[in-house]
Design an enzyme around this catalytic site. Structure first.
Site, PDB file in Angstrom:
ATOM      1  N   GLU B 278       0.828  -1.204   0.000  1.00  0.00           N
ATOM      2  CA  GLU B 278       0.000   0.000   0.000  1.00  0.00           C
ATOM      3  C   GLU B 278       0.869   1.263   0.000  1.00  0.00           C
ATOM      4  O   GLU B 278       0.563   2.236  -0.698  1.00  0.00           O
ATOM      5  CB  GLU B 278      -0.930  -0.004   1.226  1.00  0.00           C
ATOM      6  CG  GLU B 278      -2.154   0.873   1.043  1.00  0.00           C
ATOM      7  CD  GLU B 278      -3.289   0.466   1.992  1.00  0.00           C
ATOM      8  OE1 GLU B 278      -4.138  -0.337   1.583  1.00  0.00           O
ATOM      9  OE2 GLU B 278      -3.300   0.927   3.138  1.00  0.00           O
ATOM     10  N   GLU B 281       2.045   1.663  -3.409  1.00  0.00           N
ATOM     11  CA  GLU B 281       0.975   2.163  -4.292  1.00  0.00           C
ATOM     12  C   GLU B 281       0.777   3.664  -4.089  1.00  0.00           C
ATOM     13  O   GLU B 281       0.613   4.420  -5.052  1.00  0.00           O
ATOM     14  CB  GLU B 281      -0.328   1.401  -4.018  1.00  0.00           C
ATOM     15  CG  GLU B 281      -1.456   1.804  -4.976  1.00  0.00           C
ATOM     16  CD  GLU B 281      -2.772   1.082  -4.689  1.00  0.00           C
ATOM     17  OE1 GLU B 281      -2.783   0.115  -3.900  1.00  0.00           O
ATOM     18  OE2 GLU B 281      -3.796   1.499  -5.259  1.00  0.00           O
ATOM     19  N   CYS B 298      -8.755  -2.006   3.435  1.00  0.00           N
ATOM     20  CA  CYS B 298      -8.725  -3.139   4.368  1.00  0.00           C
ATOM     21  C   CYS B 298     -10.103  -3.510   4.860  1.00  0.00           C
ATOM     22  O   CYS B 298     -10.354  -4.635   5.245  1.00  0.00           O
ATOM     23  CB  CYS B 298      -7.899  -2.805   5.600  1.00  0.00           C
ATOM     24  SG  CYS B 298      -6.255  -2.280   5.207  1.00  0.00           S
ATOM     25  N   SER B 318      -7.441   1.893  -2.849  1.00  0.00           N
ATOM     26  CA  SER B 318      -6.227   1.115  -3.044  1.00  0.00           C
ATOM     27  C   SER B 318      -6.606  -0.245  -3.623  1.00  0.00           C
ATOM     28  O   SER B 318      -7.616  -0.830  -3.236  1.00  0.00           O
ATOM     29  CB  SER B 318      -5.532   0.920  -1.702  1.00  0.00           C
ATOM     30  OG  SER B 318      -4.645  -0.166  -1.778  1.00  0.00           O
ATOM     31  N   LYS B 357     -16.283  -9.742   6.661  1.00  0.00           N
ATOM     32  CA  LYS B 357     -15.206 -10.563   6.125  1.00  0.00           C
ATOM     33  C   LYS B 357     -15.756 -11.852   5.526  1.00  0.00           C
ATOM     34  O   LYS B 357     -15.155 -12.424   4.629  1.00  0.00           O
ATOM     35  CB  LYS B 357     -14.186 -10.871   7.225  1.00  0.00           C
ATOM     36  CG  LYS B 357     -13.427  -9.639   7.697  1.00  0.00           C
ATOM     37  CD  LYS B 357     -12.280  -9.261   6.775  1.00  0.00           C
ATOM     38  CE  LYS B 357     -11.567  -8.002   7.231  1.00  0.00           C
ATOM     39  NZ  LYS B 357     -10.704  -7.441   6.173  1.00  0.00           N
ATOM     40  N   GLU B 360     -16.780 -10.767   2.223  1.00  0.00           N
ATOM     41  CA  GLU B 360     -15.581 -10.507   1.444  1.00  0.00           C
ATOM     42  C   GLU B 360     -14.958 -11.806   0.931  1.00  0.00           C
ATOM     43  O   GLU B 360     -14.578 -11.909  -0.240  1.00  0.00           O
ATOM     44  CB  GLU B 360     -14.555  -9.739   2.299  1.00  0.00           C
ATOM     45  CG  GLU B 360     -13.315  -9.307   1.543  1.00  0.00           C
ATOM     46  CD  GLU B 360     -12.224  -8.758   2.463  1.00  0.00           C
ATOM     47  OE1 GLU B 360     -12.113  -9.226   3.604  1.00  0.00           O
ATOM     48  OE2 GLU B 360     -11.488  -7.865   2.027  1.00  0.00           O
ATOM     49  N   GLU B 365     -13.893 -11.910  -6.919  1.00  0.00           N
ATOM     50  CA  GLU B 365     -12.620 -11.297  -7.309  1.00  0.00           C
ATOM     51  C   GLU B 365     -11.465 -11.836  -6.474  1.00  0.00           C
ATOM     52  O   GLU B 365     -10.309 -11.732  -6.875  1.00  0.00           O
ATOM     53  CB  GLU B 365     -12.655  -9.771  -7.097  1.00  0.00           C
ATOM     54  CG  GLU B 365     -13.710  -9.029  -7.901  1.00  0.00           C
ATOM     55  CD  GLU B 365     -15.013  -8.904  -7.141  1.00  0.00           C
ATOM     56  OE1 GLU B 365     -15.189  -9.610  -6.123  1.00  0.00           O
ATOM     57  OE2 GLU B 365     -15.862  -8.112  -7.566  1.00  0.00           O
ATOM     58  N   CYS B 502     -11.698  -2.138  13.933  1.00  0.00           N
ATOM     59  CA  CYS B 502     -12.058  -3.558  14.019  1.00  0.00           C
ATOM     60  C   CYS B 502     -12.263  -4.030  15.457  1.00  0.00           C
ATOM     61  O   CYS B 502     -12.990  -4.993  15.697  1.00  0.00           O
ATOM     62  CB  CYS B 502     -10.977  -4.409  13.383  1.00  0.00           C
ATOM     63  SG  CYS B 502     -10.509  -3.815  11.759  1.00  0.00           S
TER      64      CYS B 502
END
Lengths: 162, 571
Positions: B278, B281, B298, B318, B357, B360, B365, B502
């Site tokens: 990151e 990037e 994230c 990102s 999550k 996710e 993808e 989190c």
């Protein structure tokens, strides 16, 4: 998409919500999902809140009405005169429950708290026609009368013999 | 200050307090259901009713402000009778299935039934029935168990500002649901499930992944490995009555080994890896004039939010996968190859503080060769159930170390679990990459804490880097609107959907202790402080990983395996 309605309500916030819903229903006869989404974006409220308001009030409908709307009065006077039996007979005859529309879209049954015609209780109305002092025996002929034709606009008070 | 009398005790209270607050300040508990601290009182449930001298009716103490000379009785026979009747009515319209309910022994309705000694069913009537919504990968909605306190609706609307659910219909038919009563999977819900954290009953609950994990652990062919998110180690102890903010990392590793996981790795390893990618990037974007601010990726709840509501800003996100997805991807490529196991036999279980999550992990993808990077996600709460079934006395476990090479981590990774942590970790490394030197101060206090938006300016050489940290998705729209209109002066923005990050995720232990966010934050910062290495670029295992496999951050192979893409979900 509904800009012509929104133009009238320059205040694009929650205070315009209910009048906007009324306008939408006046156009479609119910509140289509697309229109509700447009309204929610315009008044800047989540769709869930708009849907919550629309389902809170009896005046708003979430599905289209049938061609003929039968309203069964469930007010006190009609209740005493056994209007519940009229409702059951109608539900039997049309094979739907109160609040529903027949599959051929011919009839919708609605409940009304008081129609304001207590002197001729029990009362049902079909579109703008009143049927007072009726019994379950009269239901088949009333249904038959409207099954063949589309909405009538004239107001006729039909008093069936007791 | 005003003085009032509660249960014959003279109480001094601040002017802006409610009767409820004043009673609490002198050790008098008044039960609540619909009440949520820091939000406007709704006064809907009436369980907090008290008697006030001179008033004909009972008064909801959560909504009634104190005033001079008020005489309050919180425990009169009339109050007790009213409260008991409210509980009885709620209980009668609630399924009587406590023994098989996921919230058994952690249910506010059950607690109240116990507190008011309900010993018989006095009322018998119609019960509401509604099908369970299991359409989402993360959570289930069971309106049959809903007591209509409205806490979920208010968190969703007032704190998170999503508005995915609301009250619909009215009277006996009223339920909390999505527009048109459709499944959550087609709604705007971002599955942050802050609603589950505030739900007093099991009307809202996570979608359990325990079956899949059990069968993977029992399978002879599967090589089941676990990874633990930074935030879980700071909260799991709460389920075993350890003090808030106890670090249980070592016990967790031992416990997971006892459950039968072949290897136990640390998501913190991948957090360090995320920072390498990151930070690279970010620098690439700044040098090449690509869209800034860059947003962190994230938090899958935040990513889903952007896809639903601001799809035009997707190029600002990102492209880095989130840490546990990176860990899964590395496990199924580099690690599987190293061990000579087929990637399809590796079963990666992520222990996460989060339910999004789960969603996710199911994103198409996030796969390698049609294999999911992560096979199953367990929340902190689900892991505790595993430990309980296996008869593991967690609090008495010895400490163990993580397996390597995906177990080494730095202090920078540990703070990923709290709002501001990713930013702080990224800046520690980005600064080093750009200047070859380390930041003067390790702790960036400007991005710590519980404010909604935190911002600071970091001087890097002769340039200034404007950064912001958005703590809770409810605070993000303003910043996104600025970016959309070209008014934003930030270059890097961290967003976490849950207030506090989190550590306050939707998969964490459920209780309403008010200092939980601060205590859990403190625990993660302590872990960071104790580490010898506190910068992601000092992680030796990652240096080896790049040498042996990924070559360098942002290389072709790292783009294939560690990066992803997003798509619009706007209807």
């Amino acid at each position: 998409m509904h800009n012509q309605i929104f133009e009238k309500y320059t205040k694009a916030d929650k205070s315009s919500l209910i009048p906007l819903l009324q306008e939408v229903q006046a156009i479609y006869g119910y509140l289509p999902e697309d229109a509700l989404t447009d309204v929610s974006e315009y008044v800047k409220l989540p769709l869930s809140r708009v849907y919550g308001v629309a389902t809170f009030y009896n005046q708003f409908r979430m599905s289209p009405l049938g061609e003929n709307v039968i309203r069964v009065c469930r007010g006190t006077a009609c209740h005493v005169k056994n209007s519940s039996n009229l409702l059951f007979a109608l539900e039997d005859a049309l094979n739907i429950k109160a609040g529903e529309t027949t599959r051929d879209k011919k009839f919708t049954i609605e409940l009304v708290n008081c129609i304001g015609a207590c002197s001729i209780a029990p009362v049902i109305t079909v579109n703008d026609d009143y049927f007072g002092r009726i019994t379950t025996k009269d239901i088949p002929s009333i249904v038959k009368k409207y099954a063949g034709k589309t909405k009538t606009n004239g107001v006729t008070v039909t008093e069936e013999a007791v | 200050m005003v003085e009032l009398t509660i249960n014959k005790i003279k109480v001094k209270a601040e002017d802006n307090m409610t009767i409820l607050d004043a009673a609490k300040s002198v050790g008098i508990t008044v039960p609540t259901l619909c009440h949520l601290k820091d939000l406007v009182p709704s006064g809907a449930c009436r369980i907090c009713s008290v008697e006030v001298e001179g008033f004909r009716n009972l008064v909801p103490s959560c909504a009634y402000p104190v005033s001079e000379g008020l005489v309050v009785e919180t425990n009169s026979p009339r109050v007790r009778r009213a409260r008991k009747t409210i509980v009885e009515l709620l209980v009668e319209d609630h399924p009587q299935d406590c023994l098989v309910c996921v919230r058994n022994k952690n249910c506010e309705l059950q607690d109240l039934a116990e507190r008011y000694s309900l010993r018989e069913h006095r009322f018998h009537g119609e019960s509401k029935e509604h099908s369970i919504d299991i359409s989402s990968a993360s959570m289930e909605r069971d309106p049959g168990k809903c007591i209509l306190c409205g806490r979920c609706v208010r968190v969703c609307n007032e704190v998170q500002k999503i508005g995915a659910i609301d009250f619909t219909n009215r009277g006996f038919k009223s339920i909390v649901t999505t527009p048109y009563d459709k499944g959550l999977n087609v709604s705007d819900c971002i599955l942050c499930v802050q609603c589950i954290v505030v739900c007093p009953t099991a009307a809202l609950r996570e979608r359990s992944s325990m079956k899949e994990v059990s069968s993977a652990l029992e399978s002879r062919t599967k090589f089941a490995v676990a990874q633990i998110a930074p935030a879980v180690r700071a909260t799991l102890g709460e389920e075993y009555h350890l003090p808030l903010g106890t670090d249980v990392t070592g016990k967790l590793v031992t416990g997971l080994k006892r459950l039968g996981f072949k290897k136990v790795f640390d998501t913190n390893f991948a957090a360090d890896l995320t920072i390498w990618e990151e930070a690279n990037e970010l620098i690439h974007r700044l040098v090449n004039n690509e869209p800034v601010p860059m947003f962190t990726s994230c938090c899958p709840g935040w990513v889903k939010f952007l896809e639903h509501n601001y799809p035009d800003l997707i190029q600002h996100l990102s492209s880095c996968k989130s840490p546990h997805e990176m860990e899964g991807a590395v496990l199924k490529t580099y690690y599987a190859k190293k061990l000579g196991i087929s990637p399809k036999d590796v079963f990666v279980v992520s222990i996460m503080p989060c339910t999004v999550k789960k969603f996710e992990a199911s994103r198409p993808e996030l796969t390698e060769e049609k294999l999911q990077d992560v096979d199953a996600v367990l929340t902190t709460r689900e892991l505790v159930r595993f430990f309980n079934v296996a008869g593991i006395d967690f609090a008495d476990l010895n400490d163990s170390e993580f397996d390597n090479p995906l177990g080494e981590s730095t202090g920078a990774a540990a703070i990923f679990g709290t709002s501001g942590g990713v930013m702080e970790a990224a800046l520690r490394t980005a600064y080093f990459t750009l200047t070859g030197e380390n930041l003067e101060t390790m702790e960036l206090n400007a991005v710590r804490g519980t404010d909604g938006v935190k911002e600071t300016i970091i001087k890097i050489g002769d340039k200034e880097l404007h950064v912001a940290v958005v703590n809770g998705i409810g605070n993000v729209r303003e910043i996104l609107d600025q970016v959309r209109e070209g008014r934003s002066h930030y270059q890097f923005v961290e967003v976490m959907a849950c207030p506090g990050g989190c550590i306050n995720g939707g998969g964490q232990p459920i209780h309403q202790k008010t200092d939980k966010v601060l205590q859990r934050m403190r625990a993660l910062y302590e872990i960071d402080k104790k580490m010898l290495k506190r910068r992601s670029h000092e992680n030796e295992s990652i240096k080896t990983l790049y040498k042996e496999f990924f070559i360098e951050p942002g290389s072709h192979v790292s783009h294939e395996i560690l990066h992803t893409h997003y798509h619009s979900r706007k209807k």
